[in-house]
Every structure is written in C-alpha cells, then in structure tokens.
Design an enzyme around this catalytic site. Structure first.
Site, PDB file in Angstrom:
ATOM      1  N   ARG A 255      40.143  37.409  48.043  1.00  0.00           N
ATOM      2  CA  ARG A 255      39.995  38.816  48.434  1.00  0.00           C
ATOM      3  C   ARG A 255      39.169  38.859  49.713  1.00  0.00           C
ATOM      4  NH1 ARG A 255      43.706  39.518  45.582  1.00  0.00           N
ATOM      5  NH2 ARG A 255      43.901  40.852  43.757  1.00  0.00           N
TER       6      ARG A 255
ATOM      7  N   HIS B 239      48.966  39.455  52.693  1.00  0.00           N
ATOM      8  CA  HIS B 239      48.758  39.412  51.238  1.00  0.00           C
ATOM      9  C   HIS B 239      50.060  39.059  50.500  1.00  0.00           C
ATOM     10  CE1 HIS B 239      45.948  40.998  47.872  1.00  0.00           C
ATOM     11  NE2 HIS B 239      46.739  40.041  47.407  1.00  0.00           N
TER      12      HIS B 239
HETATM   13  P1  NDP Z   1      40.351  33.270  37.106  1.00  0.00           P
HETATM   14  O1  NDP Z   1      39.582  34.449  36.645  1.00  0.00           O
HETATM   15  O2  NDP Z   1      41.260  32.558  36.155  1.00  0.00           O
HETATM   16  O3  NDP Z   1      39.316  32.182  37.650  1.00  0.00           O
HETATM   17  C1  NDP Z   1      38.213  32.522  38.438  1.00  0.00           C
HETATM   18  C2  NDP Z   1      37.474  31.251  38.849  1.00  0.00           C
HETATM   19  O4  NDP Z   1      36.413  31.634  39.722  1.00  0.00           O
HETATM   20  C3  NDP Z   1      36.854  30.524  37.664  1.00  0.00           C
HETATM   21  O5  NDP Z   1      36.952  29.137  37.845  1.00  0.00           O
HETATM   22  C4  NDP Z   1      35.386  30.981  37.733  1.00  0.00           C
HETATM   23  O6  NDP Z   1      34.450  30.048  37.216  1.00  0.00           O
HETATM   24  C5  NDP Z   1      35.179  31.107  39.222  1.00  0.00           C
HETATM   25  N1  NDP Z   1      34.072  32.025  39.514  1.00  0.00           N
HETATM   26  C6  NDP Z   1      33.974  33.344  39.209  1.00  0.00           C
HETATM   27  N2  NDP Z   1      32.787  33.841  39.621  1.00  0.00           N
HETATM   28  C7  NDP Z   1      32.119  32.804  40.190  1.00  0.00           C
HETATM   29  C8  NDP Z   1      30.840  32.661  40.781  1.00  0.00           C
HETATM   30  N3  NDP Z   1      29.976  33.695  40.877  1.00  0.00           N
HETATM   31  N4  NDP Z   1      30.471  31.441  41.256  1.00  0.00           N
HETATM   32  C9  NDP Z   1      31.313  30.386  41.159  1.00  0.00           C
HETATM   33  N5  NDP Z   1      32.547  30.442  40.596  1.00  0.00           N
HETATM   34  C10 NDP Z   1      32.939  31.642  40.111  1.00  0.00           C
HETATM   35  O7  NDP Z   1      41.135  33.713  38.422  1.00  0.00           O
HETATM   36  P2  NDP Z   1      42.563  33.202  38.978  1.00  0.00           P
HETATM   37  O8  NDP Z   1      42.496  31.726  39.194  1.00  0.00           O
HETATM   38  O9  NDP Z   1      43.667  33.745  38.142  1.00  0.00           O
HETATM   39  O10 NDP Z   1      42.623  33.977  40.367  1.00  0.00           O
HETATM   40  C11 NDP Z   1      41.544  33.933  41.295  1.00  0.00           C
HETATM   41  C12 NDP Z   1      41.689  35.019  42.330  1.00  0.00           C
HETATM   42  O11 NDP Z   1      42.714  34.687  43.236  1.00  0.00           O
HETATM   43  C13 NDP Z   1      42.107  36.396  41.777  1.00  0.00           C
HETATM   44  O12 NDP Z   1      40.975  37.119  41.310  1.00  0.00           O
HETATM   45  C14 NDP Z   1      42.717  37.050  42.982  1.00  0.00           C
HETATM   46  O13 NDP Z   1      41.707  37.728  43.695  1.00  0.00           O
HETATM   47  C15 NDP Z   1      43.211  35.874  43.822  1.00  0.00           C
HETATM   48  N6  NDP Z   1      44.676  35.832  43.867  1.00  0.00           N
HETATM   49  C16 NDP Z   1      45.283  36.172  45.048  1.00  0.00           C
HETATM   50  C17 NDP Z   1      46.651  36.152  45.167  1.00  0.00           C
HETATM   51  C18 NDP Z   1      47.314  36.420  46.497  1.00  0.00           C
HETATM   52  O14 NDP Z   1      48.534  36.613  46.559  1.00  0.00           O
HETATM   53  N7  NDP Z   1      46.589  36.408  47.601  1.00  0.00           N
HETATM   54  C19 NDP Z   1      47.508  35.831  44.010  1.00  0.00           C
HETATM   55  C20 NDP Z   1      46.778  35.403  42.834  1.00  0.00           C
HETATM   56  C21 NDP Z   1      45.401  35.432  42.771  1.00  0.00           C
HETATM   57  P3  NDP Z   1      34.447  29.638  35.644  1.00  0.00           P
HETATM   58  O15 NDP Z   1      35.708  28.836  35.445  1.00  0.00           O
HETATM   59  O16 NDP Z   1      33.217  28.824  35.508  1.00  0.00           O
HETATM   60  O17 NDP Z   1      34.460  30.917  34.869  1.00  0.00           O
END
Ligand code: NDP
Length: 314
Positions: free
Chosen positions: A229, A277
C-alpha cells in the site's frame, strides 16, 4: 434467501459480478450497492471495495463484510465500521501466483535496469554500458511480510536464485528464506539486502515505515518494489532517494492517492517503473467462488480463514 450486496465498480462491473454469482450460486440474492428498492435490513453480506464511510454501519443485520481485495484498509479506515462484524480478506491461489509473477518481473527489471533501457529506447539510443549487472545469486532480496502472499513470493524468489530473507511481526521459519522479525531485527534485515519487496498490510505500525533512512541502509545497487500500500512509504523520502541515487530504482504499484494524480512527481522519478495497482488480482470467477464458499461456511456457523483480527490490525 441470503442477500449479498456488491460495491465493486459501476453498473457494468456489477453486471459481471451478478453473472459470475448466477453461474455458481443461483439462490444467492445479489444486489447492487445503490439499489433503491433494497431494504438495508435485508442485507446479510457485503462484498466491497472502498465503501463510502457510514454505509456499512447503516446495514443493521450485516453478518460479515467480504473484501474484494487482499487488503482491508479500504474498510478499516471507516471509523463507523463495527469491529464486531467479521471482516474477511480476499485470498486465493491466483492472487499468490499473479503476485509472484509480478514481483519476479519487478525484481529482475531492477537488476537488469529496465527503466534505463526503456528511456534509451524512447530516445532511439544504443546506450551500451561498461559495467555488468549482478547475477541473481548475488542479489539479496528482502520480503517485508510473509503472510498468505508474501511467503509464497519469497519462496518463488528463492527458487529463481535470489538470496532471500523475510521480515515479519512474529517469528517464522520458511525453507530457503532467512527469517527476521520485529523492530529489533529490522535494521539487520534491511542492511543485508539490495532490494526490498513490500508485502505488509497497512496498519498504524506499518504506515510510514519506509523512509530515506531505511533506503540509505540498503546495499548498493539498491531497489524498492512496493506492491503493498502507498502509505507504507514516505513519498517525499522515496523521491529524494531516487533523485540523489540513494535508491538505484523502484517499481511501484500502489500509491498514497490512487489513481496517481497526473501532477505527481513520481511519474517522472528517475529509474522508476509505475503500474496502476494491477500487481495481482484474481479472476472474477475465482473471487466469486471464494465469496460463495465463505458465505456457505459462515451460514453453517463455521470459522473461515483470512479473517481480519482487530487486535493485530490485519
Ligand atoms: P497477511 O495478512 O496474510 O500477512 C501480513 C504479513 O505482514 C504477515 O507476515 C505479518 O507478520 C506481517 N506484518 C504485519 N504487521 C507487521 C509489522 N508491524 N511488522 C512486521 N511484519 C508485519 O497479508 P497478505 O500476504 O495476504 O497480503 C499483504 C498485503 O499485500 C495486503 O495487505 C495488501 O495490502 C497487499 N496486496 C496487494 C496486492 C496488489 O495487487 N498490489 C494484491 C494482494 C495483496 P506475522 O506473520 O508475524 O503476523
């Protein structure tokens, strides 16, 4: 009859959603977001992308909100939305597969200077250079976020031959990926990488995480791929880092403001590739199937995966 209201584009796009649902769930009452004949008390589920503030709160019997996208920041930014209503992220194999393809393209574009060749071609210049690009095995790529999308992408990058590490909030282990977690290990994680791939959700903790200081601690030649994002990156810092060469290049799919305004200096930032996007979107058929399966599970009273956790913020 279960009623699903859809907010995901204009009337034409709604027509496509309706067709997709009619094929697999003819009993589902699928309604348009602004349908004037629809009593909001009848709505059981809402499938949404960027709903107007206050609209979800005005649906008194809503059982769950389903996001059209993997991110849910477009819902959680509405202060009137009730955290008591389950909010379900979109997740599908297609999202992971498309994202892995995009990220491999983006990272190899950075390592092979695609933006430079594009510019040379636009000026009909045969601009050979003296230095050689790094081999994949010499390039360290750090994937920020190893969730449902990030973990898959990290392993694909490792399979391609890059030296891959990942950074998360909680500890992880992943074959072929060196895992780091928490703010304590952030600096170590950053310093060993040439390229950062951002796949974190947008939360109060991740917003503004990528600054000039972070870019300046990367190994050279350095690069950024942001497919998460826009607000995770401080845009002014990104521009400064690209302009003064601290960052050798960037591939950007997401922005603070979307569509990216015509006047944004990012369009003209050096060595930068911009996409609107589109990094990863599952097909409508796949997403409709996911929605139908999720609604069926919720109607049976079962728990469903990819549910937003208000405590974690993602
Ligand atoms: P998930 O919720 O499955 O995973 C999020 C990951 O981020 C986890 O590994 C989590 O850690 C980590 N995380 C969250 N907060 C923190 C923090 N404060 N510090 C360190 N690590 C953190 O998300 P997805 O993999 O499904 O998707 C990720 C993002 O990708 C989505 O939110 C979206 O914004 C973006 N996206 C964009 C797309 C596009 O077309 N541009 C398409 C798909 C997704 P932990 O495992 O320890 O909880």
């Amino acid at each position: 009859m279960v009623c699903l209201v859809v907010k995901a584009g204009g009337a034409k796009v709604f027509g496509r959603w309706k067709e997709a649902f009619a094929r697999i769930a003819p009993d589902l009452d699928v309604r348009e977001w602004d349908d004037p004949t629809l009593d909001s008390a009848r709505i059981d589920y809402a499938l949404v992308w960027q709903p107007e503030r206050g609209r979800l709160a005005a649906m008194p019997n809503l059982k769950a909100i389903l996001s059209v996208a993997a991110g849910v920041d477009h819902v959680t930014c509405d202060p009137t939305w009730s955290r008591a209503i389950p909010l379900i992220r979109m997740g599908d194999d297609e999202i992971r597969l498309h994202m892995a393809d995009y990220v491999i393209w983006a990272v190899t574009s950075l390592t092979r200077d695609a933006a430079r060749w594009q510019q040379a071609q636009a000026q009909a210049q045969w601009a050979r250079r003296a230095e050689f690009p790094l081999l994949s095995a010499q390039v360290h790529v750090g994937v920020m976020g190893l969730g449902s999308v990030g973990a898959y992408v990290a392993q694909k990058l490792a399979g391609w031959g890059f030296v891959v590490s990942g950074w998360t909030r909680t500890p992880h282990t992943l074959d072929g990926v060196a895992c780091y977690c928490g703010s304590d290990q952030f600096s170590t994680f950053v310093a060993q990488n040439h390229i950062l791939v951002c796949l974190l959700p947008e939360t109060p903790q991740t917003r503004g995480l990528l600054t000039y200081d972070v870019f300046s601690r990367l190994r050279q030649p350095s690069g950024l791929v942001n497919v998460a994002r826009g607000p995770l990156v401080v845009e002014a810092d990104l521009l400064r880092a690209l302009e003064d060469g601290t960052l050798r290049g960037a591939v950007l799919d997401v922005f603070d403001r979307e569509p990216l305004p015509e006047t944004s200096p990012l369009w003209h930032a050096p060595r930068t590739l911009i996409t609107p996007h589109i990094a990863s979107e599952a097909s409508r058929a796949a997403r409709a199937a996911k929605v139908v399966a999720t609604i069926a599970a919720l109607e049976r009273g079962e728990d469903v995966p990819l549910r937003y956790d208000p405590e974690r913020g993602y």
